[in-house]
Design a protein around this motif. Structure first.
Motif, short mmCIF file in Angstrom:
data_model
loop_
_atom_site.label_atom_id
_atom_site.label_comp_id
_atom_site.label_asym_id
_atom_site.label_seq_id
_atom_site.Cartn_x
_atom_site.Cartn_y
_atom_site.Cartn_z
N PRO A 183 -6.75 19.97 -6.39
CA PRO A 183 -7.41 20.88 -7.48
C PRO A 183 -6.41 20.87 -8.62
CG PRO A 183 -6.51 22.00 -5.54
CD PRO A 183 -6.26 20.42 -5.21
N VAL A 184 -6.97 21.32 -9.75
CA VAL A 184 -6.38 22.02 -10.93
C VAL A 184 -6.24 23.32 -10.84
CG1 VAL A 184 -6.07 21.87 -13.34
CG2 VAL A 184 -7.19 19.73 -12.24
N VAL A 185 -4.74 23.80 -10.89
CA VAL A 185 -4.46 25.38 -10.95
C VAL A 185 -3.93 25.61 -12.27
CG1 VAL A 185 -3.07 27.02 -9.68
CG2 VAL A 185 -3.95 24.95 -8.78
N PHE A 186 -4.47 26.70 -13.02
CA PHE A 186 -4.04 27.47 -14.06
C PHE A 186 -4.67 28.85 -14.27
CE2 PHE A 186 -7.36 24.76 -16.06
CZ PHE A 186 -7.82 25.66 -17.33
N HIS A 187 -3.90 29.46 -15.30
CA HIS A 187 -4.49 31.01 -15.33
C HIS A 187 -5.63 30.94 -16.04
CE1 HIS A 187 -4.50 35.32 -16.19
NE2 HIS A 187 -3.69 35.46 -15.49
N PRO A 188 -6.83 31.92 -15.76
CA PRO A 188 -7.99 31.78 -16.38
C PRO A 188 -8.10 32.08 -17.85
CG PRO A 188 -7.84 33.50 -14.72
CD PRO A 188 -6.73 32.53 -14.57
N ALA A 189 -7.15 32.88 -18.15
CA ALA A 189 -6.83 33.52 -19.55
C ALA A 189 -6.78 32.10 -20.56
CB ALA A 189 -5.67 34.49 -19.76
N ASP A 190 -6.20 31.15 -20.04
CA ASP A 190 -5.99 29.95 -20.82
C ASP A 190 -7.48 28.93 -20.90
OD1 ASP A 190 -3.84 30.71 -21.93
OD2 ASP A 190 -2.61 28.97 -21.31
N ILE A 191 -8.32 29.39 -20.45
CA ILE A 191 -9.67 28.55 -20.59
C ILE A 191 -9.81 28.40 -22.14
CG2 ILE A 191 -12.04 28.51 -20.20
CD1 ILE A 191 -11.71 29.61 -17.52
N PHE A 192 -9.51 29.55 -22.85
CA PHE A 192 -9.71 29.69 -24.09
C PHE A 192 -9.06 28.48 -24.84
CE2 PHE A 192 -7.18 31.01 -28.01
CZ PHE A 192 -8.19 30.80 -28.94
N GLN A 193 -7.72 27.97 -24.62
CA GLN A 193 -7.07 26.97 -25.22
C GLN A 193 -7.96 25.76 -25.16
OE1 GLN A 193 -4.24 27.50 -26.78
NE2 GLN A 193 -4.09 29.53 -26.21
N LEU A 194 -8.67 25.59 -24.09
CA LEU A 194 -9.52 24.46 -24.16
C LEU A 194 -10.70 23.95 -25.16
CD1 LEU A 194 -10.31 24.30 -20.23
CD2 LEU A 194 -8.33 23.69 -21.47
N VAL A 196 3.47 32.57 -8.60
CA VAL A 196 3.06 32.34 -9.87
C VAL A 196 3.47 34.01 -10.44
CG1 VAL A 196 1.20 32.48 -11.29
CG2 VAL A 196 1.23 30.91 -9.34
N LEU A 197 4.18 33.83 -11.65
CA LEU A 197 4.36 34.80 -12.34
C LEU A 197 3.77 34.80 -13.80
CD1 LEU A 197 8.28 35.03 -12.16
CD2 LEU A 197 6.78 36.25 -10.50
N HIS A 198 2.87 35.60 -14.07
CA HIS A 198 2.11 35.68 -15.36
C HIS A 198 3.17 35.85 -16.46
CE1 HIS A 198 -1.39 37.32 -17.91
NE2 HIS A 198 -0.88 36.00 -18.18
N THR A 199 3.11 35.15 -17.22
CA THR A 199 4.32 35.38 -18.67
C THR A 199 3.75 35.12 -19.76
OG1 THR A 199 5.05 33.16 -18.12
CG2 THR A 199 6.32 34.98 -17.14
N PRO A 200 2.63 36.04 -20.25
CA PRO A 200 1.79 35.75 -21.42
C PRO A 200 2.92 35.93 -22.64
CG PRO A 200 1.34 37.84 -20.61
CD PRO A 200 1.97 36.95 -19.49
N GLY A 201 2.55 35.24 -23.56
CA GLY A 201 3.03 35.38 -24.93
C GLY A 201 3.06 33.98 -25.91
N GLU A 251 -1.94 33.20 -23.69
CA GLU A 251 -2.47 34.36 -23.04
C GLU A 251 -2.26 34.32 -21.57
OE1 GLU A 251 -4.34 32.62 -25.25
OE2 GLU A 251 -6.03 34.10 -26.12
N GLY A 252 -2.41 32.97 -21.10
CA GLY A 252 -2.39 32.54 -19.70
C GLY A 252 -1.18 31.76 -19.12
N SER A 253 0.02 31.95 -20.03
CA SER A 253 0.98 31.15 -19.76
C SER A 253 1.75 31.58 -18.33
CB SER A 253 2.27 31.19 -20.80
OG SER A 253 2.07 30.70 -21.80
N ILE A 254 2.17 30.77 -17.40
CA ILE A 254 2.70 31.38 -16.19
C ILE A 254 3.99 30.53 -16.01
CG2 ILE A 254 0.46 31.57 -14.92
CD1 ILE A 254 0.76 28.67 -13.45
N SER A 255 4.74 31.10 -15.10
CA SER A 255 5.95 30.52 -14.60
C SER A 255 5.79 30.20 -13.18
CB SER A 255 7.26 31.39 -14.89
OG SER A 255 7.34 31.46 -16.34
#
Length: 208
Positions: free
Chosen positions: A75-86, A125-130, A133-137
């Motif tokens: 599965p592909v795992v990323f923060h939903p806030a970055d669906i916008f980037q697509l 997962v650490l949500h680190t936006p900036g 919006e959906g950047s994670i570390s």
């Protein structure tokens, strides 16, 4: 947990393969578009890919995620806030002079505090936006390892002038989520050389 990190096309994003030699479980972080190299590494060590984690939705980090998922079943795992980037992937591809990659929403949402298992080791997962919006570390305390994506670089930070970027928010993310980690934590940035939390707390000009 073992780690192999190498730059991948199209912009030299640092792709990390985290794996456990006992269980043969593996996680790929930020596959970029060098799928043959990644699949070859997994096959040479008889590793089973359990998940594909994308630290943010820019093309140079996410381009190969969907294809790698189709080839491996992971599965592909990323923060939903970055669906916008697509939604502006065609423009990103035009800037980089590459074909538009196949992308899609995450199979699993990488939300704050989510646990990631690699063999016997658990990451968070650490949500680190900036940067977006959906950047994670991804933080693995047992290995003293942080995969920071494009949030924190060696003596630098991620750019904030692209859609979804926020210069104040990225500094807040770093100060509140990353700098409190143990000083000796090794930091694998999204591009360039690795660093430590201690080094960035002292030497990073953006954090003074």
């Amino acid at each position: 947990m073992q780690r192999e990190t190498f730059p991948v096309a199209p912009l030299g994003c640092n792709c990390s393969i985290l794996f456990d030699s006992v269980t043969s479980d593996a996680t790929v972080v930020d596959p970029g578009s060098d799928i043959l190299r990644i699949v070859g590494f997994l096959a040479a060590r008889n590793l089973k890919l359990r998940q594909i984690v994308v630290t943010h939705g820019h093309l140079d980090h996410i381009a190969g995620a969907k294809l790698l998922s189709e080839q491996t079943g992971a599965p592909v795992v990323f923060h939903p806030a970055d669906i916008f980037q697509l939604s502006w992937m065609e423009q990103q591809a035009a800037w980089m002079g590459v074909p538009v990659p196949k992308t899609g929403p995450p199979d699993i949402e990488a939300l704050e505090g989510m646990k990631l298992q690699v063999g016997s080791e658990t990451g968070e997962v650490l949500h680190t936006p900036g940067h977006t919006e959906g950047s994670i570390s991804l933080y693995f305390p047992q290995s003293s390892l942080l995969l920071a994506g494009d949030t924190l670089f060696r003596e630098g930070i991620g750019r904030t002038d692209l859609p979804g970027g926020d210069d104040k928010q990225i500094i807040t993310s770093i100060r509140e989520k990353l700098l409190p980690l143990p000083e000796k934590t090794r930091v694998i940035a999204g591009h360039g050389s690795e660093t430590t939390i201690e080094h960035e707390a002292v030497r990073n000009p953006f954090l003074r």
